[in-house]
Design an enzyme around this catalytic site. Structure first.
Site, PDB file in Angstrom:
ATOM      1  CG  ASP A  33      -1.389   4.409  -2.326  1.00 30.71           C
ATOM      2  OD1 ASP A  33      -0.158   4.577  -2.214  1.00 30.71           O
ATOM      3  OD2 ASP A  33      -2.165   4.374  -1.349  1.00 30.71           O
ATOM      4  CG  ASP A  35      -0.221   8.461   2.423  1.00 27.75           C
ATOM      5  OD1 ASP A  35      -0.895   7.597   3.016  1.00 27.75           O
ATOM      6  OD2 ASP A  35      -0.349   9.677   2.614  1.00 27.75           O
TER       7      ASP A  35
END
Lengths: 313, 178
Positions: A33, A35
């Site tokens: 991922d 952020d």
């Protein structure tokens, strides 16, 4: 020793020392991922660019899977570079914006629907910014304009796509509902995230809150493209042929990243530089609910920089 | 107050009114992401000291000609989802408004009839509050819908069934003395 992916509950073990080498050694690649994992706001997580560099030198693949539907993958490629990450190309990045466009292309253009009317699948009404709209256009779809009347001679709208839309208004909600009165019109959401953290600890509403409004008004349930649903993994497998049993999922949000890993048969690593706290993972582990157990990561680290010692020099 | 700058990062820097102790969500045809942002900020700042109240949960407001616009319920759901907490709902089918009526007018539920056209608001509230319920068919509900609930095994659906119905409230006139 933890198995990869399915079978038995994960036990949220800190990954360090010998365990690190045992887990990273056999892995062919890692899905990250973005952020809260690679960067927070406009700053890279310290050591994250070095980790990616070391993965590359170890011959392990790094791919990126993000629920953030604001940016096109071309913008994300520039962002990676600007924040100090080298060698990340747009083709390595799977955002919910891109994957929603691919999903809609599949459903509206690829021989399905009402083919034969010559109008190329119909239009899409997008609730979202320019990054998302660009991905939909790049997939060969046409967009409905804002403020258009629902009826009339224009080509029918065959899908409403709800993404992160900081220009969301009641008027757009009403327009979306107008299109959704046609049961053939799809309702698709880029991701389920209820909110996103801002750099000062505040939160900004996510796509999930806007989707809830559209679902309530239309009486329909949205098809959600992003994590924890597995469609983005299907996109990754189609492009890169990833083996889930040799791939690790690294994320910061239990309800999306870790559950996504579980759903796709990947072993999961929670990093604590983002949304979820260790206490939350432990609470899920202690819960009686079967659903809660699926939110427990196999491993956790304070930051992905902690993975570096697990790689060969 | 006007929000500075064009983006959420700017909006999150706007000063919050220190006196705000509640977020009230009603019908708002000017609802926007920016307002949703501010609502979320107040709710996070205040925690349990900041109330979250919704006027009602109606999904749609019917317009003439068979169309409808989104109802307040949509906006309430957006705020609830972002804030990950549940609103206190004032309107039917919740009983708060009935409690308001009772406190002002000394109503005896056993001798009071609730008249409405919506099963999931009017009739449900009436049934939950121990009133006799009367459905009028001049609004959104058809008799077929009622029959569907009546024939279902589900207790929740059973509580949507009115005691009586009329085609229109004008049909009540003959029963009232001169």
């Amino acid at each position: 020793r933890e198995g990869c992916g399915g079978g038995g509950m994960a036990s949220c073990r800190r990954l360090s020392g010998a365990g690190l080498r045992e887990v990273l050694g056999p892995a062919q690649g890692l899905l990250f991922d973005c952020d809260g994992v690679l960067w927070a706001g406009d700053r890279a997580v310290p050591g994250a660019p070095e980790l990616l560099e070391r993965l590359r030198r170890s011959g392990k693949a790094a791919l990126f899977v993000s629920n953030n539907s604001r940016r096109s993958v071309a913008e994300l490629e520039r962002r990676f570079s600007r924040l100090g990450f080298r060698g990340v190309r747009a083709e390595h990045v799977f955002s919910s914006a891109l994957c929603s466009a691919l999903f809609l292309r599949q459903r509206l253009l690829a021989g399905g629907g009402d083919g034969g009317n010559g109008s190329g699948g119909g239009r899409v009404f997008v609730l979202g910014g320019e990054g998302l709209r660009g991905e939909v256009r790049d997939a060969g779809l046409r967009l409905a304009g804002e403020g258009e009347p629902a009826a009339g001679a224009a080509e029918p709208v065959r899908a409403v796509l709800v993404g992160y839309d900081d220009q969301f208004t009641f008027a757009k909600l009403a327009q979306a509902c107008g299109y959704l009165r046609d049961p053939q019109c799809l309702l698709v959401a880029t991701d389920p995230d209820p909110w996103h953290p801002l750099s000062d600890g505040q939160r900004t509403p996510g796509t999930g809150s806007l989707t809830a409004a559209v679902e309530t008004a239309s009486g329909r349930k949205a098809l959600v493209v992003g994590k924890p649903n597995t469609y983005m993994f299907d996109c990754i497998v189609e492009r890169f042929g990833v083996d889930p049993s040799r791939t690790l999922m690294v994320g910061d949000r239990l309800e999306t990243d870790i559950l996504f890993g579980k759903n796709c048969g990947l072993s999961t690593i929670l990093t604590l530089t983002g949304v979820s706290r260790l206490e939350e993972a432990q609470a899920y582990m202690a819960s009686d609910s079967a659903a809660a157990k699926d939110l427990v990561p196999n491993y956790y680290v304070d930051s992905i920089a902690d993975l570096i010692p697990g790689l060969d020099e | 107050a006007a929000l500075p700058g064009p983006s959420p990062a700017d909006w999150a820097q706007a000063p919050l009114d220190p006196a705000v102790r509640a977020v009230l969500v009603g019908f708002d045809e000017h609802f926007s992401y920016a307002k949703l942002c501010q609502a979320l900020r107040y709710l996070l700042r205040g925690g349990s000291d900041c109330l979250l109240v919704g006027t009602n949960r109606d999904h749609r407001l019917p317009l003439e000609g068979g169309t409808a616009i989104p109802g307040t319920g949509c906006l309430v759901k957006a705020v609830e989802t972002a804030a990950q907490r549940e609103a206190f709902i004032i309107g039917k089918p919740n009983r708060y408004m009935f409690d308001c009526v009772v406190s002002e007018f000394n109503i005896d539920p056993a001798r009071t009839i609730m008249v409405g056209d919506r099963l999931d608001t009017d009739i449900l509230m009436g049934n939950s509050c121990g009133l006799t319920t009367l459905l009028t068919l001049t609004g959104v509900t058809t008799l077929d819908e009622v029959k569907g609930h009546q024939e279902s095994d589900c207790p929740a659906r059973q509580s949507l069934v009115p005691d009586y119905y009329v085609d229109s409230i004008a049909d009540l006139l003959p029963a009232l003395g001169d």
